[in-house]
Design a protein around this motif. Structure first.
Motif, PDB file in Angstrom:
ATOM      1  N   ALA A 162       0.830  -1.207   0.000  1.00  0.00           N
ATOM      2  CA  ALA A 162       0.000   0.000   0.000  1.00  0.00           C
ATOM      3  C   ALA A 162       0.861   1.252   0.000  1.00  0.00           C
ATOM      4  O   ALA A 162       1.881   1.325   0.689  1.00  0.00           O
ATOM      5  N   GLY A 163       0.447   2.226  -0.802  1.00  0.00           N
ATOM      6  CA  GLY A 163       1.148   3.501  -0.861  1.00  0.00           C
ATOM      7  C   GLY A 163       2.212   3.597  -1.923  1.00  0.00           C
ATOM      8  O   GLY A 163       2.752   4.688  -2.174  1.00  0.00           O
ATOM      9  N   LYS A 164       2.530   2.487  -2.585  1.00  0.00           N
ATOM     10  CA  LYS A 164       3.556   2.502  -3.628  1.00  0.00           C
ATOM     11  C   LYS A 164       2.940   2.791  -4.989  1.00  0.00           C
ATOM     12  O   LYS A 164       1.737   2.631  -5.202  1.00  0.00           O
ATOM     13  N   ILE A 168      -3.027  -4.082 -13.059  1.00  0.00           N
ATOM     14  CA  ILE A 168      -3.644  -2.794 -12.724  1.00  0.00           C
ATOM     15  C   ILE A 168      -4.648  -2.972 -11.590  1.00  0.00           C
ATOM     16  O   ILE A 168      -4.624  -2.249 -10.580  1.00  0.00           O
ATOM     17  N   GLN A 169      -5.535  -3.940 -11.748  1.00  0.00           N
ATOM     18  CA  GLN A 169      -6.602  -4.130 -10.770  1.00  0.00           C
ATOM     19  C   GLN A 169      -6.077  -4.611  -9.423  1.00  0.00           C
ATOM     20  O   GLN A 169      -6.516  -4.136  -8.366  1.00  0.00           O
ATOM     21  N   LEU A 170      -5.135  -5.554  -9.444  1.00  0.00           N
ATOM     22  CA  LEU A 170      -4.591  -6.062  -8.184  1.00  0.00           C
ATOM     23  C   LEU A 170      -3.811  -4.983  -7.455  1.00  0.00           C
ATOM     24  O   LEU A 170      -3.927  -4.830  -6.224  1.00  0.00           O
ATOM     25  N   ALA A 171      -2.990  -4.236  -8.201  1.00  0.00           N
ATOM     26  CA  ALA A 171      -2.184  -3.183  -7.574  1.00  0.00           C
ATOM     27  C   ALA A 171      -3.094  -2.150  -6.906  1.00  0.00           C
ATOM     28  O   ALA A 171      -2.828  -1.708  -5.779  1.00  0.00           O
ATOM     29  N   LYS A 172      -4.178  -1.792  -7.587  1.00  0.00           N
ATOM     30  CA  LYS A 172      -5.068  -0.742  -7.090  1.00  0.00           C
ATOM     31  C   LYS A 172      -5.999  -1.236  -5.988  1.00  0.00           C
ATOM     32  O   LYS A 172      -6.118  -0.614  -4.922  1.00  0.00           O
ATOM     33  N   HIS A 173      -6.654  -2.363  -6.230  1.00  0.00           N
ATOM     34  CA  HIS A 173      -7.749  -2.779  -5.359  1.00  0.00           C
ATOM     35  C   HIS A 173      -7.375  -3.831  -4.323  1.00  0.00           C
ATOM     36  O   HIS A 173      -8.130  -4.043  -3.367  1.00  0.00           O
ATOM     37  N   VAL A 174      -6.252  -4.524  -4.518  1.00  0.00           N
ATOM     38  CA  VAL A 174      -5.829  -5.550  -3.551  1.00  0.00           C
ATOM     39  C   VAL A 174      -4.632  -5.075  -2.737  1.00  0.00           C
ATOM     40  O   VAL A 174      -4.624  -5.172  -1.501  1.00  0.00           O
ATOM     41  N   PHE A 175      -3.616  -4.529  -3.419  1.00  0.00           N
ATOM     42  CA  PHE A 175      -2.397  -4.107  -2.743  1.00  0.00           C
ATOM     43  C   PHE A 175      -2.466  -2.663  -2.236  1.00  0.00           C
ATOM     44  O   PHE A 175      -1.667  -2.270  -1.397  1.00  0.00           O
ATOM     45  N   ALA A 233      -2.263   0.417  -4.144  1.00  0.00           N
ATOM     46  CA  ALA A 233      -1.319   1.331  -4.786  1.00  0.00           C
ATOM     47  C   ALA A 233      -1.773   2.781  -4.651  1.00  0.00           C
ATOM     48  O   ALA A 233      -2.973   3.078  -4.718  1.00  0.00           O
ATOM     49  N   SER A 234      -0.806   3.676  -4.473  1.00  0.00           N
ATOM     50  CA  SER A 234      -1.123   5.105  -4.396  1.00  0.00           C
ATOM     51  C   SER A 234      -1.322   5.701  -5.779  1.00  0.00           C
ATOM     52  O   SER A 234      -2.077   6.664  -5.950  1.00  0.00           O
ATOM     53  N   ARG A 235      -0.633   5.131  -6.776  1.00  0.00           N
ATOM     54  CA  ARG A 235      -0.746   5.631  -8.152  1.00  0.00           C
ATOM     55  C   ARG A 235      -0.442   4.509  -9.128  1.00  0.00           C
ATOM     56  O   ARG A 235       0.567   3.794  -8.996  1.00  0.00           O
ATOM     57  N   VAL A 236      -1.309   4.362 -10.114  1.00  0.00           N
ATOM     58  CA  VAL A 236      -1.139   3.339 -11.146  1.00  0.00           C
ATOM     59  C   VAL A 236      -1.131   4.020 -12.506  1.00  0.00           C
ATOM     60  O   VAL A 236      -2.083   4.717 -12.870  1.00  0.00           O
ATOM     61  N   ALA A 237      -0.063   3.822 -13.256  1.00  0.00           N
ATOM     62  CA  ALA A 237       0.019   4.282 -14.640  1.00  0.00           C
ATOM     63  C   ALA A 237       0.124   3.052 -15.532  1.00  0.00           C
ATOM     64  O   ALA A 237       0.630   2.006 -15.108  1.00  0.00           O
ATOM     65  N   ALA A 238      -0.357   3.151 -16.755  1.00  0.00           N
ATOM     66  CA  ALA A 238      -0.320   2.002 -17.657  1.00  0.00           C
ATOM     67  C   ALA A 238      -0.296   2.469 -19.103  1.00  0.00           C
ATOM     68  O   ALA A 238      -0.785   3.555 -19.428  1.00  0.00           O
ATOM     69  N   THR A 239       0.280   1.634 -19.969  1.00  0.00           N
ATOM     70  CA  THR A 239       0.365   1.949 -21.392  1.00  0.00           C
ATOM     71  C   THR A 239      -0.559   1.063 -22.213  1.00  0.00           C
ATOM     72  O   THR A 239      -0.841  -0.085 -21.855  1.00  0.00           O
ATOM     73  N   SER A 240      -1.020   1.616 -23.334  1.00  0.00           N
ATOM     74  CA  SER A 240      -1.805   0.856 -24.304  1.00  0.00           C
ATOM     75  C   SER A 240      -1.878   1.675 -25.579  1.00  0.00           C
ATOM     76  O   SER A 240      -1.392   2.808 -25.640  1.00  0.00           O
ATOM     77  N   SER A 241      -2.531   1.126 -26.596  1.00  0.00           N
ATOM     78  CA  SER A 241      -2.788   1.881 -27.816  1.00  0.00           C
ATOM     79  C   SER A 241      -3.968   2.817 -27.572  1.00  0.00           C
ATOM     80  O   SER A 241      -4.665   2.723 -26.553  1.00  0.00           O
ATOM     81  N   THR A 242      -4.212   3.695 -28.527  1.00  0.00           N
ATOM     82  CA  THR A 242      -5.228   4.737 -28.365  1.00  0.00           C
ATOM     83  C   THR A 242      -6.607   4.182 -28.017  1.00  0.00           C
ATOM     84  O   THR A 242      -7.276   4.680 -27.108  1.00  0.00           O
ATOM     85  N   LEU A 259     -10.282   0.110 -15.426  1.00  0.00           N
ATOM     86  CA  LEU A 259      -9.675  -0.914 -14.579  1.00  0.00           C
ATOM     87  C   LEU A 259      -9.032  -0.331 -13.329  1.00  0.00           C
ATOM     88  O   LEU A 259      -8.723  -1.074 -12.393  1.00  0.00           O
ATOM     89  N   GLY A 260      -8.808   0.974 -13.325  1.00  0.00           N
ATOM     90  CA  GLY A 260      -8.239   1.602 -12.136  1.00  0.00           C
ATOM     91  C   GLY A 260      -6.980   2.405 -12.358  1.00  0.00           C
ATOM     92  O   GLY A 260      -6.402   2.923 -11.401  1.00  0.00           O
TER      93      GLY A 260
END
Length: 393
Positions: free
Chosen positions: A224-226, A242-249, A251-260, A269-270
């Protein structure tokens, strides 16, 4: 027992062709087929957004097949390959022996299975030095109903609805009998009860990917907090990281990459920050992250945005320090631990809009996943009867 050489397999038997997918309305997908003299129709709700990201807090109906499931035939239908190579080596065989059940195993009547990149890499012979002997019934992820239990099985019983990754070690001696068959045998310790609110297809989409996502986060000491950056956040593993980091662990901030076209999915997803890799380089971000989870093979770039003392998980491609790679260990205990988050809807399976594929289109499913364009997971309906009908809701 599956024949130990390809020559012992029966002659290839073609499936009766199924009619093509037909849309009865903008939001309902119908799959129809005729088997014997009966007609069954499978229907799946499809949201306006083209991805199937779904979970309900209400329980799916209890199995109505348990009584019939206890009657196990000696032979089954399965997809088999007797040599390594392209999708052309995949053959449908309607007379494969049903696998024997060891003392610590259960036999599952398969309702649905999902494909992962490891499935086609195994078929291509990428790790044949540690593979089990050919011929092989492919498939890792499975969801279905227990129809037989070994003498040392403690908790599961006939009629239980379960899901899991049937190979404890993905690359080290995986079983000859995979999940792309009507029946498969698996150790009890690798299974968990199917989440009550998920159907079989949704459940089959989870095991290998969610276990990989969870184990990778645990190995980094994530808490938590990372903060975390997920590369390929719309993929099978990335969407769950994304979901586990945000909703289970926590996370203080989640960034992610994808196409447009998949940026909105990341936010749903969070993800706090959705990065379009076609328009910007994540290395140019002003911030750095405690963890970078590389699910696409860009470790050399990933290490540039990790904080000092941070960790980079590299699932594929070359590894650049401080990046590290691991091979997931299938573990039913992890699935049981995550079931409450799945049943509450905090964590949801993401299924590619081209799926689920029916059992006679396994070749097409493999061809599609090998384009590396799939979003989330790619699922196949295996046992096309009432059991599979409940697997698509």
């Amino acid at each position: 027992m599956l024949a130990s050489t390809a020559s012992q397999l029966r002659t290839f038997h073609s499936l009766s062709p199924l009619p093509p997918l037909t849309f009865s309305s903008p939001f309902r997908l119908s799959l129809s087929f005729r088997q014997s003299k009966r007609k069954c129709t499978l229907q799946a709700s499809v949201p306006p957004f083209p991805l199937r990201v779904s979970a309900s807090s209400q329980a799916a109906p209890a199995s109505t097949e348990a009584a019939k499931a206890s009657s196990v035939p000696s032979e089954m239908k399965a997809w088999v390959y007797g040599e390594y190579g392209s999708v052309d080596v995949l053959k449908f065989d309607s007379n494969v022996s049903v696998p024997e059940v060891k003392e610590d195993q259960v036999l599952i009547k398969v309702a649905a299975a999902a494909l992962n990149p490891v499935d086609f890499k195994r078929r291509q012979g990428k790790f044949k030095a540690t593979d089990s002997p050919l011929p092989t019934v492919p498939g890792y992820d499975v969801a279905g109903v227990v129809v037989k239990v070994g003498s040392q099985v403690k908790d599961l019983k006939v009629g239980d609805e379960v899901y899991g990754d049937i190979h404890e070690k993905a690359l080290e001696g995986p079983k000859q009998f995979g999940s792309l068959a009507e029946y498969t045998a698996i150790e009890e310790k690798l299974l968990a009860p199917k989440p009550k609110n998920l159907d079989f297809v949704q459940a089959a989409a989870l095991p290998l990917a969610i276990e990989t996502a969870y184990e990778g986060l645990e190995r980094t000491g994530f808490s938590a907090g990372k903060s975390i950056l997920v590369l390929n956040g719309a993929g099978g593993v990335g969407s769950l990281v994304i979901q586990l980091a945000k909703h289970v662990f926590g996370a203080s901030r989640v960034a992610a990459t994808s196409s447009t076209g998949k940026l909105e999915l990341l936010k749903n997803l969070g993800a706090d920050l959705a990065i379009d890799y076609t328009k910007e380089n994540f290395e140019d971000l002003s911030e750095k992250f405690d963890v970078v989870y590389d699910a696409i093979g860009q470790c050399e770039r990933a290490v540039k945005v990790v904080k000092e003392g941070g960790s980079v998980v590299a699932l594929t491609g070359a590894v650049t320090p401080p990046g590290f790679r691991f091979v997931v260990t299938s573990n039913g205990a992890v699935l049981k631990k995550l079931n409450p988050f799945l049943e509450s809807g905090k964590v949801k399976p993401v299924i590619d809009p081209k799926g689920p594929f029916p059992f006679n289109q396994v070749v097409e499913a493999f061809s599609y996943i090998e384009t590396n364009r799939a979003t989330g997971k790619l699922c196949c309906i295996i046992y096309t009867n009432k059991l599979a009908k409940r697997g698509v809701s």
